[in-house]
Design a protein around this motif. Structure first.
Motif, short mmCIF file in Angstrom:
data_model
loop_
_atom_site.label_atom_id
_atom_site.label_comp_id
_atom_site.label_asym_id
_atom_site.label_seq_id
_atom_site.Cartn_x
_atom_site.Cartn_y
_atom_site.Cartn_z
N ARG A 8 0.85 -1.19 0.00
CA ARG A 8 0.00 0.00 0.00
C ARG A 8 0.89 1.24 0.00
O ARG A 8 1.83 1.34 0.79
N LEU A 9 0.58 2.18 -0.88
CA LEU A 9 1.32 3.43 -0.92
C LEU A 9 0.56 4.52 -0.17
O LEU A 9 -0.67 4.47 -0.08
N PRO A 10 1.26 5.50 0.37
CA PRO A 10 0.58 6.59 1.06
C PRO A 10 -0.35 7.35 0.11
O PRO A 10 -0.02 7.54 -1.06
N ILE A 11 -1.50 7.75 0.62
CA ILE A 11 -2.39 8.57 -0.19
C ILE A 11 -1.83 9.99 -0.23
O ILE A 11 -1.00 10.37 0.61
N PRO A 12 -2.25 10.83 -1.19
CA PRO A 12 -1.71 12.18 -1.30
C PRO A 12 -1.79 12.99 -0.01
O PRO A 12 -0.85 13.72 0.33
N MET A 13 -2.90 12.88 0.73
CA MET A 13 -3.04 13.64 1.97
C MET A 13 -1.92 13.29 2.95
O MET A 13 -1.36 14.17 3.62
N TYR A 98 12.43 4.31 -19.99
CA TYR A 98 12.40 5.07 -18.75
C TYR A 98 11.08 5.83 -18.62
O TYR A 98 10.69 6.59 -19.49
N LYS A 99 10.37 5.60 -17.52
CA LYS A 99 9.04 6.17 -17.32
C LYS A 99 9.05 7.39 -16.41
O LYS A 99 8.00 7.89 -16.03
N GLY A 100 10.24 7.85 -16.03
CA GLY A 100 10.32 9.07 -15.25
C GLY A 100 10.64 8.85 -13.79
O GLY A 100 10.64 7.74 -13.28
N MET A 101 10.90 9.97 -13.11
CA MET A 101 11.33 9.94 -11.71
C MET A 101 10.28 9.33 -10.79
O MET A 101 10.61 8.72 -9.78
N LEU A 102 9.01 9.49 -11.12
CA LEU A 102 7.97 8.88 -10.30
C LEU A 102 8.18 7.37 -10.21
O LEU A 102 8.02 6.78 -9.14
N HIS A 103 8.54 6.76 -11.32
CA HIS A 103 8.78 5.31 -11.34
C HIS A 103 10.18 4.94 -10.85
O HIS A 103 10.35 3.99 -10.09
N GLN A 104 11.17 5.70 -11.34
CA GLN A 104 12.56 5.39 -11.04
C GLN A 104 13.28 6.65 -10.58
O GLN A 104 13.85 7.37 -11.39
N PRO A 105 13.28 6.94 -9.29
CA PRO A 105 14.01 8.12 -8.81
C PRO A 105 15.49 8.03 -9.13
O PRO A 105 16.15 9.06 -9.28
N ASP A 112 10.77 2.11 -8.03
CA ASP A 112 10.40 2.17 -6.62
C ASP A 112 9.40 3.31 -6.49
O ASP A 112 9.78 4.48 -6.39
N MET A 113 8.11 2.98 -6.51
CA MET A 113 7.07 4.01 -6.56
C MET A 113 7.00 4.85 -5.28
O MET A 113 6.73 6.05 -5.34
N LEU A 114 7.28 4.24 -4.11
CA LEU A 114 7.26 5.00 -2.86
C LEU A 114 8.36 6.05 -2.87
O LEU A 114 8.12 7.23 -2.59
N GLU A 115 9.57 5.63 -3.20
CA GLU A 115 10.68 6.57 -3.28
C GLU A 115 10.42 7.62 -4.37
O GLU A 115 10.81 8.78 -4.23
N ILE A 117 7.44 8.86 -5.38
CA ILE A 117 6.48 9.85 -4.90
C ILE A 117 7.17 10.89 -4.02
O ILE A 117 6.95 12.10 -4.14
N ILE A 118 8.04 10.40 -3.14
CA ILE A 118 8.78 11.30 -2.24
C ILE A 118 9.72 12.19 -3.05
O ILE A 118 9.82 13.39 -2.82
N ALA A 119 10.40 11.59 -4.03
CA ALA A 119 11.40 12.31 -4.82
C ALA A 119 10.77 13.45 -5.64
O ALA A 119 11.32 14.55 -5.71
N ILE A 120 9.60 13.18 -6.25
CA ILE A 120 9.01 14.22 -7.11
C ILE A 120 8.46 15.36 -6.27
O ILE A 120 8.54 16.53 -6.67
N ARG A 121 7.93 15.05 -5.10
CA ARG A 121 7.42 16.15 -4.25
C ARG A 121 8.59 16.98 -3.71
O ARG A 121 8.51 18.21 -3.65
N ARG A 122 9.66 16.30 -3.33
CA ARG A 122 10.83 17.03 -2.82
C ARG A 122 11.41 17.95 -3.91
O ARG A 122 11.75 19.10 -3.65
#
Length: 342
Positions: A8-13, A98-105, A112-115, A117-122
């Motif tokens: 499970r990945l964190p929701i946007p909130m 390559y599908k972008g930083m969201l997929h591959q930071p 790594d989708m969790l990493e 999500i964190i990488a694109i917001r940062r």
């Protein structure tokens, strides 16, 4: 089983609570948004320049690039409003690559989708914090938009997504300009239907919620060229193409008709150096038609630190690993020349 649910990945909130924007950053972002909105309503005569790498592949080199735009913006501030491109997810024509930083930071490692999500917001947060720019990103996945919805200054809907109902409905609830690209086959009626839909109010299902939207008055066209039935790239940035688009807007009776011309992709045949000539031709067309001048709110240019592109394994700092881009020296010269032409 064809589909495995890994975690499970964190929701946007949850992500936004973990990585919040300060009141100062929020105010800075809102001030930038107001400037961009005035260009699209015609209150500000400047033109928007959406510029940056084809894909945001590394935080260090992307931030290096975005920070270089700050003194350049100061030099052209009377004529051009720069919106940096930080595209963190990339459509792939056949699904591979390559599908972008969201997929591959880290492009050299497994997804790594969790990493991601964190990488694109940062990365987007750093851009506002360190430069004052609220940046552009592509809404490849409508369900993921909310991870960045409080920080983006511009949203693009790609040529492969523009006919999708969910993209259109979500765009109607975004409060910054959303650019709808013409589809890869070039049918402008598809793009116009998408703009019309995004400008309307809707009730629909989104992320498990029934949501209502008020419509996005800043939805607009992005002319990016097209591919004909033989697979050849064909442009749609010429004077005649822009006059045709103006007439399509008039037929719809849409208030504040607006267009961004994408200088790369099928317009350039992915010949990245052609972006320089294309940008100047569009500005030339603007000088010869009041309708085109009012319609074209700006340009989109793919640019990075180094010219061209490379394989992921080469690892050259600031060089695109997707489509080829203008290097910094050529970029700076082009932006200064554009300001003179305006």
């Amino acid at each position: 089983m064809a589909m495995e649910f890994k975690r499970r990945l964190p929701i946007p909130m949850e992500i936004r609570e973990e990585m919040p924007l300060s009141a100062e950053l929020t105010a800075k972002k809102q001030a930038f948004d107001a400037e961009v909105a005035k260009v699209f309503t015609g209150e500000d005569a400047r033109k928007v320049l959406i510029i940056g790498p084809c894909s945001a592949d590394r935080e260090d080199s992307v931030m290096d690039y975005v920070c270089r735009l700050v003194p350049l913006q100061e030099k052209v501030k009377d004529k051009i409003l720069i919106v940096p491109r930080i595209y963190t997810n990339k459509p792939r024509t056949n699904g591979s690559g390559y599908k972008g930083m969201l997929h591959q930071p880290d492009p050299s490692k497994k997804p790594d989708m969790l990493e991601g999500i964190i990488a694109i917001r940062r990365l987007h947060t750093r851009a506002v914090q360190e430069t004052g720019f609220a940046c552009a990103d592509e809404m490849l996945y409508p369900e993921n938009y909310r991870y960045l919805s409080d920080i983006l200054g511009y949203v693009a809907v790609g040529a492969r997504s523009v006919e999708n109902q969910q993209h259109r409905l979500v765009a109607s609830g975004i409060d910054v300009p959303v650019g709808m690209k013409n589809p890869t086959g070039g049918d402008l009626s598809v793009m116009m239907n998408s703009i019309y839909a995004a400008m309307g109010d809707h009730t629909f299902l989104y992320r498990g919620w029934e949501v209502e939207t008020a419509g996005n008055p800043y939805a607009h066209a992005i002319m990016r060229g097209y591919v004909n039935e033989k697979g050849d790239s064909r442009p749609n940035y010429h004077y005649e193409d822009l006059i045709e688009l103006h007439e399509l807007y008039a037929q719809r009776g849409i208030k504040n008709p607006a267009c961004i011309v994408d200088c790369n992709h099928a317009n350039s045949g992915k010949q990245y150096l052609e972006q320089i000539r294309i940008a100047k031709e569009v500005l030339h067309s603007k000088r010869h038609s009041n309708d085109i001048d009012a319609l074209v709110k700006g340009l989109m240019v793919e640019s990075y630190i180094e010219d061209g592109n490379q394989k992921i394994t080469n690892g050259v700092y600031g060089k695109s690993i997707t489509d080829a881009c203008l290097g910094w020296e050529k970029t700076e010269r082009l932006v200064l020349e554009m300001a003179e032409l305006l």
